[in-house]
Design a protein around this motif. Sequence first.
Motif, PDB file in Angstrom:
ATOM      1  N   SER A  47      33.484  32.084  50.112  1.00  0.00           N
ATOM      2  CA  SER A  47      32.850  32.778  48.987  1.00  0.00           C
ATOM      3  C   SER A  47      31.375  32.996  49.290  1.00  0.00           C
ATOM      4  O   SER A  47      30.705  32.099  49.816  1.00  0.00           O
ATOM      5  CB  SER A  47      33.001  31.963  47.697  1.00  0.00           C
ATOM      6  N   LEU A  48      30.859  34.177  48.958  1.00  0.00           N
ATOM      7  CA  LEU A  48      29.460  34.510  49.181  1.00  0.00           C
ATOM      8  C   LEU A  48      28.863  35.077  47.890  1.00  0.00           C
ATOM      9  O   LEU A  48      29.598  35.615  47.054  1.00  0.00           O
ATOM     10  CB  LEU A  48      29.310  35.528  50.317  1.00  0.00           C
ATOM     11  N   PRO A  49      27.534  35.001  47.724  1.00  0.00           N
ATOM     12  CA  PRO A  49      26.900  35.541  46.513  1.00  0.00           C
ATOM     13  C   PRO A  49      27.103  37.050  46.393  1.00  0.00           C
ATOM     14  O   PRO A  49      27.403  37.727  47.375  1.00  0.00           O
ATOM     15  CB  PRO A  49      25.419  35.204  46.728  1.00  0.00           C
ATOM     16  N   PRO A  50      26.910  37.619  45.201  1.00  0.00           N
ATOM     17  CA  PRO A  50      27.141  39.061  44.973  1.00  0.00           C
ATOM     18  C   PRO A  50      26.010  39.929  45.503  1.00  0.00           C
ATOM     19  O   PRO A  50      25.337  40.638  44.762  1.00  0.00           O
ATOM     20  CB  PRO A  50      27.255  39.147  43.441  1.00  0.00           C
ATOM     21  N   VAL A  51      25.775  39.889  46.810  1.00  0.00           N
ATOM     22  CA  VAL A  51      24.724  40.687  47.439  1.00  0.00           C
ATOM     23  C   VAL A  51      25.255  42.095  47.718  1.00  0.00           C
ATOM     24  O   VAL A  51      26.461  42.330  47.663  1.00  0.00           O
ATOM     25  CB  VAL A  51      24.260  40.027  48.757  1.00  0.00           C
ATOM     26  N   TYR A  82      36.338  41.229  49.623  1.00  0.00           N
ATOM     27  CA  TYR A  82      36.909  41.537  48.310  1.00  0.00           C
ATOM     28  C   TYR A  82      35.824  41.284  47.265  1.00  0.00           C
ATOM     29  O   TYR A  82      35.310  40.169  47.145  1.00  0.00           O
ATOM     30  CB  TYR A  82      38.128  40.662  48.016  1.00  0.00           C
ATOM     31  N   LYS A  83      35.468  42.315  46.499  1.00  0.00           N
ATOM     32  CA  LYS A  83      34.377  42.221  45.522  1.00  0.00           C
ATOM     33  C   LYS A  83      34.908  41.656  44.209  1.00  0.00           C
ATOM     34  O   LYS A  83      35.844  42.190  43.611  1.00  0.00           O
ATOM     35  CB  LYS A  83      33.766  43.611  45.282  1.00  0.00           C
ATOM     36  N   GLY A  84      34.330  40.542  43.781  1.00  0.00           N
ATOM     37  CA  GLY A  84      34.662  39.950  42.490  1.00  0.00           C
ATOM     38  C   GLY A  84      33.559  40.189  41.478  1.00  0.00           C
ATOM     39  O   GLY A  84      32.568  40.872  41.750  1.00  0.00           O
ATOM     40  N   ARG A  85      33.728  39.635  40.295  1.00  0.00           N
ATOM     41  CA  ARG A  85      32.719  39.827  39.249  1.00  0.00           C
ATOM     42  C   ARG A  85      31.422  39.075  39.549  1.00  0.00           C
ATOM     43  O   ARG A  85      30.328  39.561  39.282  1.00  0.00           O
ATOM     44  CB  ARG A  85      33.284  39.359  37.909  1.00  0.00           C
ATOM     45  N   LYS A  86      31.556  37.879  40.098  1.00  0.00           N
ATOM     46  CA  LYS A  86      30.378  37.046  40.326  1.00  0.00           C
ATOM     47  C   LYS A  86      30.173  36.668  41.787  1.00  0.00           C
ATOM     48  O   LYS A  86      29.194  35.984  42.113  1.00  0.00           O
ATOM     49  CB  LYS A  86      30.484  35.762  39.490  1.00  0.00           C
ATOM     50  N   LYS A 144      44.897  36.301  43.319  1.00  0.00           N
ATOM     51  CA  LYS A 144      44.492  36.404  41.916  1.00  0.00           C
ATOM     52  C   LYS A 144      43.858  37.774  41.715  1.00  0.00           C
ATOM     53  O   LYS A 144      42.827  38.073  42.296  1.00  0.00           O
ATOM     54  CB  LYS A 144      43.499  35.297  41.559  1.00  0.00           C
ATOM     55  N   ARG A 145      44.520  38.611  40.920  1.00  0.00           N
ATOM     56  CA  ARG A 145      44.089  39.994  40.699  1.00  0.00           C
ATOM     57  C   ARG A 145      43.908  40.729  42.029  1.00  0.00           C
ATOM     58  O   ARG A 145      42.938  41.441  42.242  1.00  0.00           O
ATOM     59  CB  ARG A 145      42.814  40.044  39.856  1.00  0.00           C
ATOM     60  N   GLY A 146      44.830  40.521  42.944  1.00  0.00           N
ATOM     61  CA  GLY A 146      44.815  41.215  44.225  1.00  0.00           C
ATOM     62  C   GLY A 146      43.862  40.653  45.255  1.00  0.00           C
ATOM     63  O   GLY A 146      43.764  41.178  46.357  1.00  0.00           O
ATOM     64  N   THR A 147      43.150  39.566  44.930  1.00  0.00           N
ATOM     65  CA  THR A 147      42.172  38.971  45.840  1.00  0.00           C
ATOM     66  C   THR A 147      42.695  37.652  46.391  1.00  0.00           C
ATOM     67  O   THR A 147      43.113  36.787  45.619  1.00  0.00           O
ATOM     68  CB  THR A 147      40.839  38.716  45.115  1.00  0.00           C
ATOM     69  N   PRO A 148      42.707  37.463  47.711  1.00  0.00           N
ATOM     70  CA  PRO A 148      43.162  36.191  48.294  1.00  0.00           C
ATOM     71  C   PRO A 148      42.248  35.045  47.880  1.00  0.00           C
ATOM     72  O   PRO A 148      41.024  35.137  47.975  1.00  0.00           O
ATOM     73  CB  PRO A 148      43.079  36.439  49.808  1.00  0.00           C
ATOM     74  N   ARG A 149      42.861  33.957  47.410  1.00  0.00           N
ATOM     75  CA  ARG A 149      42.113  32.767  47.001  1.00  0.00           C
ATOM     76  C   ARG A 149      42.359  31.573  47.909  1.00  0.00           C
ATOM     77  O   ARG A 149      41.533  30.673  48.006  1.00  0.00           O
ATOM     78  CB  ARG A 149      42.480  32.394  45.562  1.00  0.00           C
TER      79      ARG A 149
END
Length: 354
Positions: A47-51, A82-86, A144-149
């Motif tokens: 996981s990386l910050p929303p840059v 994969y772009k998430g909300r946060k 989860k919502r199409g994003t690999p977790r």
Amino acid sequence: MKQILYYRTPDSTRKGKSINLCTEVPTRRAPFYILPGEQMSYVKIISLPPVPKKKLYDMVRFQVQTIYPGTSTESCFDYIPYKGRKEWQIVLYFLKKNSITDICRDRKCRGIVLPLQLVPKKALLAVSSLVVVYPDMAEVWELKRGTPRNVKRFTREDFQHSDAPYSGKRIIISQGSEKSVTAFLKKGDIHITFRETVRSISFKRKYFPEFKRERRDGLTPVLSITAFSLSLFLLVHMLTDFTNIQKKVNGNDDAVKSRQQQIDTLEKTLRERDKHKPVNVYTVLYLLRKTIDHHTTIASFTFSGQEISLSCSSKHALETVKRIKNEFSTVHISGITPSSDGTEHYTVKLEIKR
């Protein structure tokens, strides 16, 4: 022409054994893709910050050294974002070069395919897990919502029905209709073969471009000669026009001086802008990561303008400081204070040039 998917399993030789996952397609003269397994690849989700997306590569490159110890001559990496909300979810792949270089030199090789490319993104949105059953292993992706977790790898001997998530809708990909796979299918599952995925999907996104084989063609030399001749003609034409313009300019010195002043002003503005260009902090962190050894602890980190301040403790402070000075241009070291536990505490200030 029909295309096939190859998979490499280990055997008594160093190169391993290639298996055609599309068994009903003849391999002779058919172009193929490579699907890397556990023998030649390593996969991890981070996981990386929303840059901004353009900064992701620098951040991933910084993380690589802490995740996989191989060097750039032994391995290479690529990733699927994969772009998430946060945050960004990054599926990070490492490939061992000695396992795949010879295969990619084959003129029929069309590139490397990652398992997440075998299913369209819209299909992944509708399921909670993806199970890929290889000849020698199995891979379970939780979504989860199409994003690999999460992702887990099992050998075929260790892979049990309970290892595949039972709740939610699943997509299972395997080679043909194997009994070991069909045995744990439940109502609502989508079972497809590797051949069906290759036939239905166009692999537009190319991963690991350094293995891409450049094709030779007879058209390029002809176009190059034509372009050179056209460029030569345009150059002569421009020189003629320039001579005519120069004659007109020489008759108007005031206009020339005015234009020169404008050019000087623009150049000065560009120099001022370069002076205020921000430092790429990820590049600096990457250099520090390579420079400081594993026996050095960074207690605090401060970044301001062109200066970085580090509070460190080391067993061999002078050796660490020497390596830092070799990497960075301007370094200031405060007093080195010994501690009762055998370490030495000190502060390092680095002046970073843009």
